[in-house]
Design an enzyme around this catalytic site. Sequence first.
Site, PDB file in Angstrom:
ATOM      1  N   CYS A  44       0.862  -1.169   0.000  1.00 23.51           N
ATOM      2  CA  CYS A  44       0.000   0.000   0.000  1.00 23.51           C
ATOM      3  C   CYS A  44       0.903   1.225   0.000  1.00 23.51           C
ATOM      4  O   CYS A  44       1.825   1.316   0.798  1.00 23.51           O
ATOM      5  CB  CYS A  44      -0.829  -0.047   1.265  1.00 23.51           C
ATOM      6  SG  CYS A  44      -2.058   1.209   1.420  1.00 23.51           S
ATOM      7  N   GLY A  45       0.650   2.157  -0.891  1.00 25.13           N
ATOM      8  CA  GLY A  45       1.533   3.313  -0.943  1.00 25.13           C
ATOM      9  C   GLY A  45       2.891   2.919  -1.480  1.00 25.13           C
ATOM     10  O   GLY A  45       3.920   3.300  -0.940  1.00 25.13           O
TER      11      GLY A  45
END
Lengths: 154, 183
Positions: A44-45
């Site tokens: 994520c990210g």
Amino acid sequence: MLDVNTAAPDFRLNATPDQKFSLSELKGKNVILTFYPADWSPVCGDQMSLYNEMLHYFNKYNADILGISVDGKWCHAAFREARKLHFTLLADFEPKGAVSKLYGVYDEKKGQSERALFVLDAEGIIRWNYLSPVGINPGADGILDALEMISSKK
Amino acid sequence: MAKLKPPVSEQDHMKGDPRAHVILVEYGDFQCPHCGAAYPIVKQIVKDYKEKMAFVFRHFPLAEAHPFAQAAAVASEAAANQGKFWQMHALIFENQHLLGLEMLLQLAESLKLDMKTFEHDFRDPKMFKKVEDQFESGIMSGVNGTPSFYINGIKYDDSYDYDSLTQAIDKAISKNAASKTKA
């Protein structure tokens, strides 16, 4: 990897399935080249998504960002759409890894680009570079420091 | 090694004593599932290190990836104007799966905030700017994803499970205590 203060060699790669893009098209702008191992990293990210959130900070420094990996043009297209990326991803696909090799950031064993950053000034000179351990997302603080340095020396 | 820029100040949302041995800073995104997973862990650590540690939360909304992250961050700042940042912070993470604009208003109501003021602040560009400034400080501090943690100003790159985090916190506490006895 190519050293600071050398001229960044030009290249021409697919930016979309039907469009090619040359580095020289960005003459007059600062350029961030971000080589990375592969699309679809699961975190994520991840690095590309992170830079996607920072585009207007890069723009403040008259800088464009180009992502480069050995993934093919259709793969990049799907990845850009899925992650809503608003910057160009280039396919270093055929001959495989040629541009990554040119910049000295190709991992022959794994057959993919290293995780490497270059910041070029408006004349196309490499002003900052960074090779990150492949599993570590280097963030953007180094990029912004480099852009700050370029703009302050003008 | 990436360092926190700017350092923790009175501008920050802080839980605990600013003179504590350790200050843990989190750059987080209210819609990020990893931040949601880290929330109960951090909550437990804050409870267990009550006297020894202060906790700071800064916004790092990944607005392209998470369409409600920015709104949630602004809502927490609007709640902060009425002294309820941490209550809002808790409610948003506890109800992360329901996150949306309507839901943020409902949370504000459930906190008995003055709704007229809240709705005004929620749309106030100054609140938005506050969130953006924190995001920018995150970039300069080397945030490379969410959540990103800093222990006494130094980026923490290990995983955010309870044991790893508390080990690093314990280390910082003993380091700090040792340097204080020397001085």
